[in-house]
Scaffold this motif. Structure first.
Motif, PDB file in Angstrom:
ATOM      1  N   PRO A  86       0.832  -1.206   0.000  1.00  0.00           N
ATOM      2  CA  PRO A  86       0.000   0.000   0.000  1.00  0.00           C
ATOM      3  C   PRO A  86       0.864   1.252   0.000  1.00  0.00           C
ATOM      4  O   PRO A  86       1.952   1.276   0.590  1.00  0.00           O
ATOM      5  CB  PRO A  86      -0.806  -0.132   1.295  1.00  0.00           C
ATOM      6  CG  PRO A  86      -0.066  -1.105   2.135  1.00  0.00           C
ATOM      7  CD  PRO A  86       0.610  -2.046   1.186  1.00  0.00           C
ATOM      8  N   ASP A 211     -14.291  -3.029  -0.922  1.00  0.00           N
ATOM      9  CA  ASP A 211     -14.619  -2.456   0.389  1.00  0.00           C
ATOM     10  C   ASP A 211     -14.517  -3.512   1.485  1.00  0.00           C
ATOM     11  O   ASP A 211     -14.042  -3.231   2.593  1.00  0.00           O
ATOM     12  CB  ASP A 211     -16.025  -1.860   0.375  1.00  0.00           C
ATOM     13  CG  ASP A 211     -16.142  -0.608  -0.481  1.00  0.00           C
ATOM     14  OD1 ASP A 211     -15.093  -0.030  -0.819  1.00  0.00           O
ATOM     15  OD2 ASP A 211     -17.288  -0.237  -0.812  1.00  0.00           O
ATOM     16  N   ILE A 214     -10.765  -4.095   2.131  1.00  0.00           N
ATOM     17  CA  ILE A 214     -10.137  -2.953   2.804  1.00  0.00           C
ATOM     18  C   ILE A 214     -10.589  -2.866   4.263  1.00  0.00           C
ATOM     19  O   ILE A 214      -9.782  -2.603   5.168  1.00  0.00           O
ATOM     20  CB  ILE A 214     -10.460  -1.647   2.044  1.00  0.00           C
ATOM     21  CG1 ILE A 214      -9.798  -1.680   0.654  1.00  0.00           C
ATOM     22  CG2 ILE A 214      -9.983  -0.426   2.828  1.00  0.00           C
ATOM     23  CD1 ILE A 214     -10.340  -0.628  -0.290  1.00  0.00           C
ATOM     24  N   THR A 218      -7.972  -2.698   7.355  1.00  0.00           N
ATOM     25  CA  THR A 218      -7.884  -1.494   8.196  1.00  0.00           C
ATOM     26  C   THR A 218      -8.309  -1.803   9.629  1.00  0.00           C
ATOM     27  O   THR A 218      -7.797  -1.195  10.577  1.00  0.00           O
ATOM     28  CB  THR A 218      -8.724  -0.352   7.622  1.00  0.00           C
ATOM     29  OG1 THR A 218     -10.075  -0.788   7.430  1.00  0.00           O
ATOM     30  CG2 THR A 218      -8.160   0.110   6.281  1.00  0.00           C
ATOM     31  N   HIS A 224      -4.172   0.190   3.816  1.00  0.00           N
ATOM     32  CA  HIS A 224      -4.613   0.010   2.443  1.00  0.00           C
ATOM     33  C   HIS A 224      -5.781   0.941   2.131  1.00  0.00           C
ATOM     34  O   HIS A 224      -6.644   1.186   2.983  1.00  0.00           O
ATOM     35  CB  HIS A 224      -5.049  -1.436   2.216  1.00  0.00           C
ATOM     36  CG  HIS A 224      -3.993  -2.443   2.553  1.00  0.00           C
ATOM     37  ND1 HIS A 224      -3.623  -2.738   3.847  1.00  0.00           N
ATOM     38  CD2 HIS A 224      -3.230  -3.247   1.756  1.00  0.00           C
ATOM     39  CE1 HIS A 224      -2.685  -3.664   3.841  1.00  0.00           C
ATOM     40  NE2 HIS A 224      -2.426  -3.993   2.581  1.00  0.00           N
ATOM     41  N   THR A 225      -5.819   1.444   0.908  1.00  0.00           N
ATOM     42  CA  THR A 225      -6.864   2.363   0.483  1.00  0.00           C
ATOM     43  C   THR A 225      -7.549   1.861  -0.771  1.00  0.00           C
ATOM     44  O   THR A 225      -7.054   0.951  -1.461  1.00  0.00           O
ATOM     45  CB  THR A 225      -6.283   3.754   0.191  1.00  0.00           C
ATOM     46  OG1 THR A 225      -5.428   3.663  -0.967  1.00  0.00           O
ATOM     47  CG2 THR A 225      -5.498   4.298   1.378  1.00  0.00           C
ATOM     48  N   GLU A 227      -7.719   3.429  -3.488  1.00  0.00           N
ATOM     49  CA  GLU A 227      -6.840   3.733  -4.616  1.00  0.00           C
ATOM     50  C   GLU A 227      -5.788   2.639  -4.801  1.00  0.00           C
ATOM     51  O   GLU A 227      -5.437   2.284  -5.934  1.00  0.00           O
ATOM     52  CB  GLU A 227      -6.159   5.078  -4.420  1.00  0.00           C
ATOM     53  CG  GLU A 227      -5.132   5.442  -5.491  1.00  0.00           C
ATOM     54  CD  GLU A 227      -5.701   5.448  -6.909  1.00  0.00           C
ATOM     55  OE1 GLU A 227      -4.927   5.213  -7.861  1.00  0.00           O
ATOM     56  OE2 GLU A 227      -6.925   5.683  -7.073  1.00  0.00           O
ATOM     57  N   ASP A 228      -5.265   2.079  -3.703  1.00  0.00           N
ATOM     58  CA  ASP A 228      -4.296   0.981  -3.811  1.00  0.00           C
ATOM     59  C   ASP A 228      -4.895  -0.186  -4.593  1.00  0.00           C
ATOM     60  O   ASP A 228      -4.228  -0.794  -5.431  1.00  0.00           O
ATOM     61  CB  ASP A 228      -3.888   0.490  -2.417  1.00  0.00           C
ATOM     62  CG  ASP A 228      -3.055   1.491  -1.637  1.00  0.00           C
ATOM     63  OD1 ASP A 228      -2.256   2.196  -2.256  1.00  0.00           O
ATOM     64  OD2 ASP A 228      -3.209   1.544  -0.403  1.00  0.00           O
TER      65      ASP A 228
END
Length: 524
Positions: A86, A211, A214, A218, A224-225, A227-228
């Motif tokens: 990430p 989602d 992620i 998280t 991690h996002t 965008e990653d």
């Protein structure tokens, strides 16, 4: 010809198509894909994705892949389907937290899964049937279930403690490890594959599925996002190759460690291996010493392709000559300095050849047994811990940085002669893989073994100061190796596994599959 009085496997012979892999259902799926009009790439993808259901401790859609394949003009192309760290993570952050290595069962070890993007890209670009058709078998078996195979059950017991929180719900039966023959189902993964079949790679890397991934990461402290995940993309690469006595070993370039196998063979070329007993002390010793030197070079030089600056040096015959001169036939040298990063252990491999001669060599992994042990809550996507392949050493080519790929142990192989590919092959087994590639090539070239015999032959591996010698060697060889200074042990688990398909000059396909695994070669 093998001695039919003794246990063993005959090679599988066919003319229209062949698959060799580590689970029979995946091999069967690959053959059915070929019969339905698909090419070797279609068949390899269909079989590989199913292996994530058949061997979930080894691989899955939360992992990475590398692929080599031949083209009609006799060329070989390569695809890097490995993911990246990430963007917000780097080694300095972990060093500041007191870490000397990447914690292997933490979200910091989770690189963004790259395999699904590669499978969709290769299906669109090289395949003929479409990703929806290729994912259908895995969707079916994820819903209906797969009986747990014996080797898979063995590994499941060894690795189940890795599973954390919700992963235990998805990969255990009421908290217990499934036994051989019990049915394993993954309905959440079936729903993921259905969405990818309908909408392509974006269904995996954006929206509800991303989602879910992620959120799981998280919640554990990962950075991690969206965008990653959305920016994940496989990369076309140029294969590397080196000769060994008239045969070219073609490997995937860094961030894979295929160059290590090429360097090993270049070192072995300075010794008369063919004059040695293939199962004797001298060969095992020289091979172990060559491995120590080649792996030491790996440890120093290899990482993300954008940071690997000394690949030419590693592949140079002059480098091999200087290293070969360091080997004492009568004394074991010390092991190379240990890596701070992790280099072990689990993967699957599949190779396919179709009626038109296209050969595909594909390897697909979540790194350690059950990877990071972290799975997404809703869909049960188990994440690899390939980021533990980074080092935290400041300035090293393989230092962890955001957006960077770690050094990978998984390497697909291909053999060629006179510019013509004739054998896709792979050797599983984590750090053993480059050594395994070199040994398989030497078995074939130096001792004129057919692929099945070359795969069946006992293995030894000098790993982190320990000389692991399979029970297929005699006690006398183990004693001799100890006398030479090796710290010898018999490993609890057989060393790796292998698959290969030889495209013979007469057009017959000859498949070989490792008895150390549950799989087989099938053809038609």
């Amino acid at each position: 010809m093998r001695d039919f009085h003794l246990p063993g496997r005959s090679p599988v012979l066919a003319t229209s198509g062949m698959c060799a892999t580590s689970h029979p259902l995946a091999a069967q799926t690959a053959i059915e894909t070929l019969k339905a009009g698909g090419n070797a790439m279609d068949a390899a993808i269909a079989g590989a994705v199913l292996l994530g259901i058949c061997e979930p401790q080894m691989t899955g859609i939360g992992g990475d892949c590398f692929v080599l394949w031949s083209t009609p003009d006799g060329g070989i192309q390569a695809m890097n389907g490995s993911g990246r760290a990430p963007a917000a993570l780097d080694a300095a952050t972990l060093r500041a937290q007191g870490h000397s290595t990447v914690p292997i069962h933490s979200p910091h070890a989770v690189t963004v899964p790259g395999a699904m993007d590669a499978f969709c890209t290769l299906s669109d670009r090289v395949g003929t049937l479409g990703i929806d058709r290729l994912l259908a078998p895995a969707i079916h078996y994820a819903d209906a279930g797969v009986p747990v195979a014996p080797r898979v059950a063995f590994d499941w017991i060894n690795d189940a403690d890795t599973l954390q929180d919700g992963a235990r719900t998805h990969f255990l039966h009421d908290g217990a490890v499934p036994k051989a023959g019990q049915i394993f189902r993954a309905p959440g993964q079936a729903r993921v594959l259905e969405q990818v079949a309908k909408h392509g790679r974006d269904a995996f890397y954006t929206g509800e599925i991303a989602d879910d991934m992620i959120a799981a990461l998280t919640a554990k402290g990962g950075v991690h996002t969206a965008e990653d995940f959305a920016s994940t993309a496989c990369t076309d690469t140029t294969p590397i190759s080196g000769p060994y006595k008239g045969i070219d070993l073609v490997e995937h370039p860094p961030n894979g460690t295929g160059a290590t196998a090429n360097l090993m063979l270049n070192i072995l070329a300075h010794f008369d291996i063919a004059a040695m007993d293939p199962m004797g002390t001298a060969r095992a010793h020289i091979e172990a010493e060559a491995a120590k030197l080649a792996y030491d070079a790996r440890n120093r030089f290899l990482g993300d392709a954008d940071y690997t600056t000394r690949l030419d040096h590693m592949m140079s015959p002059d480098t091999a000559a200087r290293l070969a001169a360091l080997i004492d036939p009568n004394k074991a040298m010390a092991a190379p300095a240990p890596l701070s990063e992790q280099v072990h252990k689990d993967t699957i491999y599949i190779c396919v050849v179709d009626r038109d001669g296209m050969a595909v060599s594909l390897i697909y992994s979540i790194f350690h047994g059950f990877g990071s042990g972290i799975a997404s809550e809703k869909y049960g996507i188990l994440f690899q811990n390939r980021g533990a392949g980074f080092t935290l050493e400041d300035g090293h080519p393989n230092e962890l940085k955001g957006g960077k790929r770690p050094m990978h142990t998984i390497i697909p192989g291909m053999l060629a002669q006179d510019g013509k590919p004739f054998m896709p092959f792979g050797v599983m087994g984590g750090a053993y893989q480059p050594n395994g590639h070199a040994r398989l090539v030497s078995n074939i070239v130096d001792f004129d073994m057919d692929p099945q015999t070359a795969i069946d032959a006992p293995r030894a591996f000098s790993d982190a100061g320990n000389m692991k010698v399979e029970r297929g060697y005699t006690d006398a060889v183990r004693a001799d190796l100890s006398d030479l200074g090796h710290d010898v042990s018999i490993p609890d688990t057989a060393i790796g596994g292998a698959q290969a398909i030889q495209i013979r000059d007469d057009g017959v396909l000859e498949g070989a599959s490792d008895p150390r695994k549950d799989g087989c070669a099938l053809g038609y």
